[in-house]
Design a protein around this motif. Structure first.
Motif, PDB file in Angstrom:
ATOM      1  N   LEU A  59       0.851  62.869  45.470  1.00 12.54           N
ATOM      2  CA  LEU A  59       1.896  61.994  45.995  1.00 12.54           C
ATOM      3  C   LEU A  59       3.279  62.515  45.608  1.00 12.54           C
ATOM      4  N   GLY A  60       3.433  62.891  44.338  1.00 13.66           N
ATOM      5  CA  GLY A  60       4.720  63.410  43.883  1.00 13.66           C
ATOM      6  C   GLY A  60       5.078  64.730  44.530  1.00 13.66           C
ATOM      7  N   LEU A  61       4.093  65.604  44.686  1.00 13.70           N
ATOM      8  CA  LEU A  61       4.342  66.895  45.338  1.00 13.70           C
ATOM      9  C   LEU A  61       4.854  66.682  46.754  1.00 13.70           C
ATOM     10  N   GLY A  62       4.233  65.762  47.478  1.00 15.07           N
ATOM     11  CA  GLY A  62       4.690  65.488  48.838  1.00 15.07           C
ATOM     12  C   GLY A  62       6.117  64.993  48.876  1.00 15.07           C
ATOM     13  N   ARG A  63       6.464  64.099  47.947  1.00 18.12           N
ATOM     14  CA  ARG A  63       7.836  63.579  47.913  1.00 18.12           C
ATOM     15  C   ARG A  63       8.836  64.671  47.558  1.00 18.12           C
ATOM     16  N   LEU A  64       8.485  65.518  46.585  1.00 20.74           N
ATOM     17  CA  LEU A  64       9.422  66.564  46.167  1.00 20.74           C
ATOM     18  C   LEU A  64       9.628  67.590  47.270  1.00 20.74           C
ATOM     19  N   LEU A  65       8.556  68.000  47.930  1.00 20.96           N
ATOM     20  CA  LEU A  65       8.698  68.963  49.019  1.00 20.96           C
ATOM     21  C   LEU A  65       9.549  68.382  50.150  1.00 20.96           C
ATOM     22  N   HIS A  66       9.341  67.100  50.450  1.00 19.20           N
ATOM     23  CA  HIS A  66      10.150  66.454  51.488  1.00 19.20           C
ATOM     24  C   HIS A  66      11.622  66.479  51.103  1.00 19.20           C
ATOM     25  N   CYS A  67      11.897  66.225  49.837  1.00 18.58           N
ATOM     26  CA  CYS A  67      13.280  66.262  49.347  1.00 18.58           C
ATOM     27  C   CYS A  67      13.894  67.643  49.555  1.00 18.58           C
ATOM     28  N   LEU A  68      13.170  68.691  49.170  1.00 15.47           N
ATOM     29  CA  LEU A  68      13.703  70.047  49.291  1.00 15.47           C
ATOM     30  C   LEU A  68      13.863  70.470  50.741  1.00 15.47           C
ATOM     31  N   GLU A  69      12.999  69.958  51.604  1.00 12.15           N
ATOM     32  CA  GLU A  69      13.039  70.349  53.014  1.00 12.15           C
ATOM     33  C   GLU A  69      14.112  69.615  53.804  1.00 12.15           C
ATOM     34  N   THR A  70      14.504  68.432  53.374  1.00  7.43           N
ATOM     35  CA  THR A  70      15.369  67.588  54.204  1.00  7.43           C
ATOM     36  C   THR A  70      16.761  67.374  53.637  1.00  7.43           C
ATOM     37  N   THR A  71      17.048  67.919  52.453  1.00  6.43           N
ATOM     38  CA  THR A  71      18.378  67.725  51.864  1.00  6.43           C
ATOM     39  C   THR A  71      18.977  69.065  51.458  1.00  6.43           C
ATOM     40  N   GLU A  72      20.285  69.084  51.423  1.00  7.40           N
ATOM     41  CA  GLU A  72      21.018  70.248  50.933  1.00  7.40           C
ATOM     42  C   GLU A  72      21.542  69.948  49.529  1.00  7.40           C
ATOM     43  N   GLY A  81      23.772  69.018  46.567  1.00 12.44           N
ATOM     44  CA  GLY A  81      24.941  68.156  46.582  1.00 12.44           C
ATOM     45  C   GLY A  81      24.526  66.708  46.404  1.00 12.44           C
ATOM     46  N   GLU A  82      25.370  65.787  46.865  1.00 12.11           N
ATOM     47  CA  GLU A  82      25.128  64.371  46.631  1.00 12.11           C
ATOM     48  C   GLU A  82      23.842  63.885  47.277  1.00 12.11           C
ATOM     49  N   GLN A  83      23.560  64.378  48.484  1.00 10.06           N
ATOM     50  CA  GLN A  83      22.355  63.910  49.181  1.00 10.06           C
ATOM     51  C   GLN A  83      21.105  64.301  48.403  1.00 10.06           C
ATOM     52  N   ARG A  84      21.045  65.545  47.948  1.00 10.66           N
ATOM     53  CA  ARG A  84      19.870  65.969  47.190  1.00 10.66           C
ATOM     54  C   ARG A  84      19.802  65.261  45.845  1.00 10.66           C
ATOM     55  N   SER A  85      20.922  65.086  45.203  1.00  9.92           N
ATOM     56  CA  SER A  85      20.914  64.390  43.921  1.00  9.92           C
ATOM     57  C   SER A  85      20.335  62.987  44.064  1.00  9.92           C
ATOM     58  N   ALA A  86      20.726  62.293  45.130  1.00  9.14           N
ATOM     59  CA  ALA A  86      20.196  60.944  45.363  1.00  9.14           C
ATOM     60  C   ALA A  86      18.694  60.992  45.609  1.00  9.14           C
ATOM     61  N   ALA A  87      18.256  62.005  46.383  1.00  8.66           N
ATOM     62  CA  ALA A  87      16.824  62.120  46.675  1.00  8.66           C
ATOM     63  C   ALA A  87      16.027  62.448  45.419  1.00  8.66           C
ATOM     64  N   LEU A  88      16.570  63.291  44.562  1.00 11.22           N
ATOM     65  CA  LEU A  88      15.879  63.640  43.320  1.00 11.22           C
ATOM     66  C   LEU A  88      15.854  62.452  42.358  1.00 11.22           C
ATOM     67  N   SER A  89      16.898  61.643  42.368  1.00 11.96           N
ATOM     68  CA  SER A  89      16.890  60.434  41.548  1.00 11.96           C
ATOM     69  C   SER A  89      15.811  59.472  42.020  1.00 11.96           C
ATOM     70  N   ALA A  90      15.653  59.364  43.333  1.00 11.12           N
ATOM     71  CA  ALA A  90      14.587  58.511  43.874  1.00 11.12           C
ATOM     72  C   ALA A  90      13.216  59.068  43.516  1.00 11.12           C
ATOM     73  N   TYR A  91      13.085  60.388  43.584  1.00 17.47           N
ATOM     74  CA  TYR A  91      11.826  61.026  43.182  1.00 17.47           C
ATOM     75  C   TYR A  91      11.506  60.709  41.720  1.00 17.47           C
ATOM     76  N   GLU A  92      12.504  60.771  40.867  1.00 19.61           N
ATOM     77  CA  GLU A  92      12.297  60.469  39.452  1.00 19.61           C
ATOM     78  C   GLU A  92      11.864  59.023  39.257  1.00 19.61           C
ATOM     79  N   ARG A  93      12.527  58.084  39.931  1.00 19.85           N
ATOM     80  CA  ARG A  93      12.172  56.671  39.787  1.00 19.85           C
ATOM     81  C   ARG A  93      10.744  56.419  40.251  1.00 19.85           C
ATOM     82  N   ASP A  94      10.383  56.978  41.404  1.00 17.30           N
ATOM     83  CA  ASP A  94       9.035  56.760  41.933  1.00 17.30           C
ATOM     84  C   ASP A  94       7.981  57.334  40.995  1.00 17.30           C
ATOM     85  N   THR A  95       8.246  58.511  40.468  1.00 15.59           N
ATOM     86  CA  THR A  95       7.283  59.137  39.557  1.00 15.59           C
ATOM     87  C   THR A  95       7.085  58.283  38.311  1.00 15.59           C
TER      88      THR A  95
END
Length: 516
Positions: free
Chosen positions: A348-361, A363-377
């Protein structure tokens, strides 16, 4: 010492177990330059071997998303045996629990056993992964896809200049420098980034301190030969993840088709100290002396590897991700192998992280996505720890232990089914922990059970658990006439169509599509 190597990549992955290798495969399918870094070599021993229906569904989804049909074949026993019988594996038809009293032989008492099937026949069954061969195969697939694989590599430094991470170390005694904008840590608990970035440990809030003692064996007897079942169980009890549960811990037994059996114990600190678990083999023998029927099962068994003592099983990191790095869930935390949750949490975490890397650049957008990944994990590790902690508190009380597992089996089977129906929104979060009703009930029931209620309070909790799982029970778990043996039946799923927001015809098509 030679001049060594300098490698640049889009993503550096540290750790080449199954999760690191799958990450490398996926990123290569997206045309990313990937370097996969391994401290040791393959093949190698590893625990974390038993899958679940959700694990295998997630593996199917991963393979379909990244166009990896050879990986998809490993999602079922039948397709695995048809395509890659050269990779050893084990047949897992369900979860078998047997409850023991120290010093007493075990009889065929249905009150002291629980069998929950995960499949109706072998063809669509789950599997145990023989990790020495399975991980090596995945690394070979990643290399064939173009990933740079570096084994026998020791990394000493992690430097972040604000745009690129530089990893420095040695490979086979030669200097090595790897530069990449992003680093994935797949090294497991207490691994590379936890050490190099001095990420603090998060305290365990619900799980007691536990130790592990484990290895691989040959010639482990069948449990059904020690205690023959009275009647026809829903599957052969040994074709499963077999759990021997006793006050203060439990033993796992996982069989592979190459004659090897993985077995080990997870022990509360008090019992581990009593057994002197650090001593390895002699501690194992002392444990079996307390469990006469299990000792009989191991009467002819010989360990094929030295015993490994893990002084601490449970582990949590206080951080999971940063601007240019992330830990996979298997590196962020380990709870316990009790319910085989490690694989689905990691996938589940691998899928979320790969989606983050594939869909964000970056900067702020990726930072927000990685923060969400951390919370979910962290949230998923929380709910797992909470439930497993309650189970540990009730290992001497089979009725409560069994009732608590119904929360797990109801949530897991419901989640798998709605994902297969294309309705994943009906099952928010691992074990439905984000569901506004079930999530709250799961947490409160686990916390109450951990306090060991008895008498009227225990009866009230049993009724509360039944009410909590009823809207999600698609497997006949509330049919008490089954007396602890739960097969997979078509009628249970078809009769639950309304819970899944589906028609009976849709469920029939799903069953046909899945080979059920």
């Amino acid at each position: 010492m030679s001049r060594g190597q300098r490698i640049t990549a889009d993503v550096a992955i540290v750790g080449s177990g199954f999760a690191g290798a799958l990450a490398a495969l996926a990123l290569r399918q997206r045309q990313q330059r990937v370097v996969l870094i391994e401290r040791g070599t393959h093949p190698r021993f590893a625990i974390g071997e038993s899958t679940t229906p959700l694990t295998n569904l997630l593996l199917e989804e991963f393979a379909d998303r990244y166009h990896l049909p050879r990986i998809r074949a490993f999602s079922k026993w039948g397709t695995w045996q048809a395509t890659r019988p050269d990779i050893p594996s084990g047949l897992k038809r369900g979860f078998t629990f047997v409850f023991h009293r120290p010093g007493e032989s075990t009889s065929d008492d249905r009150a002291r056993q629980l069998l929950v099937a995960a499949s109706p026949h072998d063809g669509v069954a789950d599997t145990h992964w023989y990790r020495p061969a399975f991980d090596q195969m995945l690394v070979a697939e990643a290399e064939n896809a173009g990933a740079i694989y570096l084994d026998r590599t020791s990394l000493a430094e992690f430097a972040d200049d604000g745009r690129t991470v530089t990893l420095s170390g040695t490979r086979r005694d030669s200097p090595l420098v790897v530069q990449a904008p992003f680093v994935i840590d797949a090294t497991g608990p207490r691994g590379f980034l936890a050490s190099r970035l001095a990420i603090g440990n998060a305290p365990l809030r619900w799980l007691p301190p536990t130790q592990g003692l484990y290895t691989h064996f040959e010639d482990v007897g069948l449990w059904e030969s020690v205690v023959p079942p009275d009647g026809v169980p829903p599957y052969p009890p040994d074709a499963a993840a077999l759990h021997h549960v006793f006050p203060g811990g439990w033993i796992w037994i996982l069989r592979f088709n190459n004659g090897v059996t993985s077995a080990g114990a997870a022990l509360h600190d008090d019992l581990a100290h009593e057994l002197r678990a650090r001593a390895g083999e002699s501690a194992w023998k002392r444990l079996l002396e307390q469990l006469p029927s299990v000792r009989e099962q191991f009467s002819d068994a010989m360990n094929t590897l030295p015993f490994i003592h893990a002084p601490r099983i449970g582990f949590r990191c206080s951080r999971v991700a940063g601007e240019r790095w992330a830990l996979l869930p298997s590196a962020a935390g380990v709870i316990d192998p009790l319910l085989s949750t490690g694989f689905p949490l990691t996938l589940l975490g691998l899928g979320r992280l790969l989606h983050c890397l594939e869909t964000t650049e970056p900067g702020e957008q990726r930072s927000a996505a990685l923060s969400a990944y951390e919370r979910d994990t962290q949230d998923e590790l929380d709910i797992t720890e909470r439930l497993v902690g309650a189970l540990y508190a009730n290992m001497a009380f089979p009725a409560m232990f069994k009732k608590l597992t119904m929360l797990y089996f109801a949530a897991a089977s419901f989640s798998e089914t709605v994902r297969r129906l294309g309705r994943p929104h009906l099952a928010p979060g691992f074990l439905l922990h984000k569901h506004p009703v079930f999530g709250s009930e799961l947490r409160q029931c686990a916390d109450f059970a951990a306090r060991r209620p008895d008498g009227d309070a225990e009866c009230a909790l049993f009724e509360r658990i039944d009410r909590a799982i009823e809207p999600f029970d698609t497997a006949g778990l509330l049919d008490h006439s089954r007396n602890g043996w739960y097969p997979v039946l078509r009628d249970d799923l078809i009769g639950s169509a309304h819970k899944l927001e589906a028609s009976e015809a849709e469920i029939a098509l799903l069953l046909k599509r899945c080979g059920l």
